[in-house]
Scaffold this motif. Structure first.
Motif, PDB file in Angstrom:
ATOM      1  N   GLY A  49      30.923  40.603  42.960  1.00  0.00           N
ATOM      2  CA  GLY A  49      31.306  39.550  42.016  1.00  0.00           C
ATOM      3  C   GLY A  49      30.275  39.316  40.922  1.00  0.00           C
ATOM      4  N   THR A  50      29.030  39.651  41.200  1.00  0.00           N
ATOM      5  CA  THR A  50      27.982  39.494  40.191  1.00  0.00           C
ATOM      6  C   THR A  50      28.180  40.526  39.081  1.00  0.00           C
ATOM      7  OG1 THR A  50      26.514  38.797  41.989  1.00  0.00           O
ATOM      8  CG2 THR A  50      25.480  39.323  39.878  1.00  0.00           C
TER       9      THR A  50
ATOM     10  N   SER B 254      34.793  37.555  43.451  1.00  0.00           N
ATOM     11  CA  SER B 254      33.935  38.143  44.471  1.00  0.00           C
ATOM     12  C   SER B 254      34.756  38.304  45.745  1.00  0.00           C
ATOM     13  CB  SER B 254      32.750  37.214  44.750  1.00  0.00           C
ATOM     14  OG  SER B 254      32.087  37.620  45.938  1.00  0.00           O
TER      15      SER B 254
ATOM     16  N   LYS C 294      34.030  34.915  51.393  1.00  0.00           N
ATOM     17  CA  LYS C 294      34.909  34.329  50.369  1.00  0.00           C
ATOM     18  C   LYS C 294      36.351  34.234  50.892  1.00  0.00           C
ATOM     19  CE  LYS C 294      31.717  33.518  47.434  1.00  0.00           C
ATOM     20  NZ  LYS C 294      31.068  34.312  46.414  1.00  0.00           N
TER      21      LYS C 294
END
Ligand SMILES: *Cc1c(COP(=O)(O)O)cnc(C)c1O
Length: 366
Positions: free
Chosen positions: A60-61, A180, A185
């Motif tokens: 996700g970054t 992400s 999550k």
């Protein structure tokens, strides 16, 4: 009784046969990188989010970094984001060479849309709200502001898979949305994974190119890119889990409703505030109390794991000391960081487990 903060093992047990078979098929075909599973997951996830394009990436970054880079963000630019988030939101801004500009939160723990205007300068290129804890930020209002000022909006949707504002899924309000699939999550892989979504055809093509070493065809590098791929095993696991996402999201909302019912009479705590016209998907169930640390300790000794998201708001981290911010710059983020407490929440949480947590919180305040 022991209550984990999340129970990934309980979830695995509920889908073990399908997941094991999916992973085994990747190994049997040695389809570790690329291939039909990636494309098939991208299509299914785009459909789940009601968005035109999905590009599967490594985490996700990277998803945020890729979106910002392909919007041309770099040195001299400013990107406005929210004071309370995970550091990926702001570190990726710095990675592009741009400057992160923080805005305080509102009572819903999301970016205060009313306070954004004052943070805009001629260098502002992007506003990046985060749908924190699973509740959509005011992206309808922010979209209007962006249109008026000719600024892009990128939505950090890492905590808000399939959440909606006014019947529209997050990730569709801005020019791009980033996700992400970190294991914990709402839709989690068995390792790192992420995605970026967009309705813009050319931006989709550029983001895909950049994430694949700048090559649309092998060895034909049109630009320099990065290596950010989702691997075959993660795509296979995510495809199995995506089929359960709606059911799991309903279960999370049910756990939250139970907490609200069982904790509503405790005056010393503030329950999550949910704004009108949106669905909170409860990645986290965050209460607030002045006795946070004591309560956390008390619950811990009774087998209940809790979390704090996040103990230090971004502008007050050592990493941003160079910006010289003081609590007065972000009074609400500063107040909340001392009071927030994330209670255990996961789709498999049983009624008995929820009751146990509520009972212990009642005992603490009694
Ligand atoms: C998890 C998360 C990310 C980054 O995700 P990774 O997959 O761990 O890189 C970004 N933003 C927010 C708000 C998150 O919660």
């Amino acid at each position: 009784m022991k209550i984990p903060f999340v129970d990934l093992k309980a979830q695995y047990n509920s889908i073990k046969n399908e997941v094991d078979a999916a992973i085994q098929s990747v190994i049997d075909e040695t389809a570790f990188i690329g291939g039909k599973r990636i494309q098939s997951f991208e299509e299914s996830f785009a459909e789940a989010q009601s968005v035109k394009h999905c590009i599967a990436v490594a985490n996700g970054t990277d998803a945020i970094y890729i979106a910002l880079k392909m919007l041309g963000i770099g040195r001299g630019d400013e990107v406005i984001t929210v004071a309370n988030s995970w550091i990926s939101t702001s570190e990726t801004i710095s990675q592009t060479g741009a400057k992160p500009v923080f805005v305080d939160i509102n009572e819903y723990s999301n970016i205060d849309a009313e306070a954004i205007d004052a943070a805009i300068t001629p260098n502002t290129k992007v506003i990046m709200p985060v749908h924190l804890y699973g509740q959509p930020a005011d992206v309808d209002k922010i979209r209007s502001l962006c249109l008026e000022k000719n600024i892009f909006m990128v939505e950090d949707c890492a905590q808000a898979h399939i959440a909606e504002l006014g019947n529209q899924k997050v990730g569709n309000f801005g020019v791009a949305g980033t996700f992400s699939f970190y294991p914990g999550k709402n839709l989690g892989a068995y390792g790192d994974a992420g995605a970026v979504v967009t309705n813009d055809d050319s931006l989709a093509a550029e983001m895909k190119l950049f994430a694949r070493h700048g090559a649309a065809k092998k060895h034909n590098h049109l630009i320099e890119g990065i290596n950010s791929r989702m691997d075959g095993i993660q795509a296979a696991v995510l495809s199995v889990k995506l089929r359960k996402l709606h059911e799991w999201t309903r279960a999370r909302r049910e756990v939250a409703a139970q907490y609200v019912k069982l904790l509503g009479d405790i005056t010393e705590i503030d329950l999550p505030h949910v704004a009108n016209d949106r669905t909170h998907v409860y990645h986290l169930f965050v209460i607030r109390t002045e006795r946070r640390d004591e309560l956390r300790e008390y619950l811990g000794t009774r087998g209940i794991q809790t979390g704090v998201h996040y103990p230090t708001a971004l502008p007050f981290l050592p990493a941003y000391a160079y910006l010289n911010h003081t609590p007065a710059d972000f009074p609400r983020a500063h107040e909340f960081q001392e009071r927030i407490l994330s209670l255990p929440i996961f789709p498999e949480m049983s009624g008995r487990q929820i009751e146990y947590v509520a009972e212990k919180i009642h005992d603490f305040f009694a």
